[in-house]
Design a protein around this motif. Structure first.
Motif, PDB file in Angstrom:
ATOM      1  N   THR A  94       0.788  -1.140  -0.040  1.00 10.77           N
ATOM      2  CA  THR A  94       0.095  -0.009  -0.107  1.00 10.77           C
ATOM      3  C   THR A  94       0.946   1.203   0.213  1.00 10.77           C
ATOM      4  N   LEU A 125      -0.665  -3.618  -6.372  1.00 10.70           N
ATOM      5  CA  LEU A 125      -1.086  -3.954  -5.253  1.00 10.70           C
ATOM      6  C   LEU A 125      -2.051  -5.129  -5.155  1.00 10.70           C
ATOM      7  N   CYS A 173      -1.859  -8.383  -2.856  1.00  8.35           N
ATOM      8  CA  CYS A 173      -3.043  -9.078  -2.053  1.00  8.35           C
ATOM      9  C   CYS A 173      -3.192 -10.514  -2.377  1.00  8.35           C
TER      10      CYS A 173
END
Length: 241
Positions: free
Chosen positions: A67, A87, A91
């Motif tokens: 992040t 990102l 994840c």
């Protein structure tokens, strides 16, 4: 280029002005992105170790680092789509590790990405659309004009083999470490084979391209196009070289 490149590989940033230096490092800008790409895996290993091999600790550290990297990239003007893809990859890697309960599975996406990229680079050379030429062509807004230059087509094909070799090297190192569950070694290998390897690939592929171009060729920014059927014949012969 249509592939799933290893983070830090060639990108399609806006090119410098036409009177700027002509080099792959300037056109592709891969080294800075490669440094950013190593931060979430390093954070994962640090969090995993600091919390006594807790996957939750490692995943939390990786997502926070991802992040932060995404926010930094947005602030410096990177394209939102590419930032979100980076990102999202972090994840997804975190979810896979949590799902399987195996820390090494945090790197599974990386392995699959390298395998897909190896295939894409090799196929692109075989079908005479070398990905290095496609990426540089987009960066220079040339569309397909570079393919009508037999010298450039041959040079990009040879340079693309350098990038294909980097993905093969990564797989040769990563796969045994992944199968052995060597989390720390995977992180060390990720750092060693990301930005230093990208820098080496930029330098070597640029050297290959320069040596492949004939004397007097105007360079990457100025394709010497061959019209008509002669262009198709030149493409076939040029890519074969």
């Amino acid at each position: 280029m249509t592939t799933t490149p290893e983070p830090g590989g060639p990108s399609t940033r806006e090119p410098r002005p036409a009177d700027g230096p002509e080099s792959l490092a300037d056109l592709l800008g891969g080294r800075r992105g490669a440094v950013d790409a190593t931060l979430p895996p390093v954070a994962f290993a640090v969090g995993w170790l600091a919390t006594g091999h807790s996957l939750v600790g490692g995943v939390a550290a990786a997502v926070l680092a991802g992040t932060a990297v995404a926010g930094w990239r947005l602030r410096r003007g990177d394209r939102p789509r590419s930032v979100l893809v980076g990102l999202l990859a972090v994840c997804v890697a975190a979810l896979i590790a949590l799902r399987t309960g195996r820390a090494a599975d945090f790197f599974l996406i990386q392995l699959l990405s390298n395998a897909a990229s190896t295939l894409a680079w090799v196929v692109s050379i075989v079908v005479r659309w070398p990905l290095l030429g496609a990426v540089v062509g987009v960066a220079l807004r040339q569309r397909g004009r570079w393919r009508r230059d037999p010298a450039l087509l041959r040079a990009y094909s040879r340079g693309s083999w350098v990038w294909a070799a980097t993905y093969v090297l990564r797989l040769a190192v990563f796969v045994p470490l992944y199968l052995g569950g060597q989390v720390v070694a995977l992180v060390v290998a990720r750092v060693a084979l990301t930005w230093p390897l990208v820098a080496a690939a930029l330098a070597v592929s640029w050297l290959v391209i320069r040596r492949s171009l004939p004397a007097g060729h105007p360079g990457l920014r100025h394709p010497v196009t061959v019209p008509g059927p002669a262009a198709r014949e030149a493409e076939a012969g040029g890519a074969a070289g």
